[in-house]
Each structure stands twice: as structure tokens, then as C-alpha cells.
Enzyme design. Sequence first.
Site, short mmCIF file in Angstrom:
data_model
loop_
_atom_site.label_atom_id
_atom_site.label_comp_id
_atom_site.label_asym_id
_atom_site.label_seq_id
_atom_site.Cartn_x
_atom_site.Cartn_y
_atom_site.Cartn_z
N HIS A 173 5.22 17.28 -1.99
CA HIS A 173 6.60 17.60 -2.41
C HIS A 173 6.86 17.08 -3.81
O HIS A 173 7.41 17.78 -4.66
CB HIS A 173 7.63 16.94 -1.48
CG HIS A 173 7.66 17.44 -0.08
ND1 HIS A 173 7.70 16.60 1.00
CD2 HIS A 173 7.67 18.70 0.42
CE1 HIS A 173 7.75 17.31 2.10
NE2 HIS A 173 7.72 18.59 1.79
N LYS A 207 12.71 22.16 13.47
CA LYS A 207 11.66 21.15 13.36
C LYS A 207 11.87 19.96 14.30
O LYS A 207 11.22 18.94 14.15
CB LYS A 207 11.54 20.66 11.90
CG LYS A 207 11.06 21.76 10.97
CD LYS A 207 10.74 21.23 9.61
CE LYS A 207 10.17 22.34 8.74
NZ LYS A 207 9.75 21.86 7.44
N ARG A 228 1.15 25.53 -0.02
CA ARG A 228 -0.07 24.77 0.19
C ARG A 228 -1.25 25.68 0.48
O ARG A 228 -2.36 25.43 0.02
CB ARG A 228 0.09 23.81 1.38
CG ARG A 228 1.11 22.73 1.16
CD ARG A 228 1.33 21.98 2.43
NE ARG A 228 1.96 22.90 3.39
CZ ARG A 228 2.57 22.52 4.50
NH1 ARG A 228 2.60 21.27 4.84
NH2 ARG A 228 3.14 23.40 5.29
N SER A 260 4.69 16.91 6.32
CA SER A 260 5.54 15.85 6.83
C SER A 260 5.31 15.62 8.32
O SER A 260 5.30 14.48 8.80
CB SER A 260 7.01 16.16 6.57
OG SER A 260 7.28 16.17 5.19
#
Length: 159
Positions: A17, A41, A91, A128
Site C-alpha cells: 500500500h 472483508k 499486485r 492485509s
Amino acid sequence: MTSVLYPGSFDPIHNGHLEIIEEASSLFDRVVVAAMRNPQKGEPMFDLEERKEMLAESCAHLDNVEITQFSTLVVDLAKEVGADFIVKGLRAVSDFESELQMAQMNKGISGVYTLFIPSASDHSFLASKLIREIARFGGDVSAMVPPAVAKRLEEKYPS
């Protein structure tokens, strides 16, 4: 002056990030980084205020970066903060599929374009979700996160 919005959960912010924030900071006049609560999430590790603080500490070296939080549509926040574009990091190819759909939806409902910044390969594996899991089990994630985050993770899950 070109402004961009970089939205995300940032639960917690990691070096991938931070790389995207630093790249955006070098490309644009103003970068607004916004932490959000993403109900898809699950239960967050850090509340929004803690994430906002970690973002501010991690980005303190960047003069043109502002930190906020939100619980509205990303495009509404983009309009509110005067962002010309939304920035998202990629990514891997797998990220592109979902991010493209979101970018197209955001463009369709607001006219705001999304720009993609690919991460360097040494950060492409960071997520994360994985950092949270490793930290919960006492693993060392200090090389994967900014120092402010490593400190908070150590406090939350002492070894």
C-alpha cells in the site's frame, strides 16, 4: 493541480500500500488516502480511527498526502474531496478482474476514471488478510509493514 483518491480497507496498511501511495505522491499534486470499513472483508482487526492514525504515521514523510476515512460510495468521496481520479494498486492479474469491474462501475455512475498502479514484484505477495493471520499466530511481519504498524501489531499480539 491534479488530485487523486486512493481508497482501501488498509487493515492494516502494508508496504505494498505504501508503495502505491508513494508512487501516486510522485505522480500527482495531491493524494487523498481514505480508509473504509468493508463489510465484505469480515470483522476488522483495527477500527477506522486506528487505521487512519497508522496511515498518517506511515505517510508522514509525504507532504502532498492527506488521510481520511469514509463510509459512503467511493465516487461520492471522490467528488467530496475534489479528486480527478481514483487510484488503485494491482499486485497480480487476479486483482485486475475485480478492480476493472469496480473501475467501470465507478466510471459509469460518476464519470470518474480509475488509474491502476502496478506494485513492484517484491510487494506483490502482500495482503492485509495474510498479514493479519500471521500476526495473530505470533509471526513476524515487521518487514512487510511500516514501523508504525509493526508496533501496533506487536502491542495487539505480543510474542
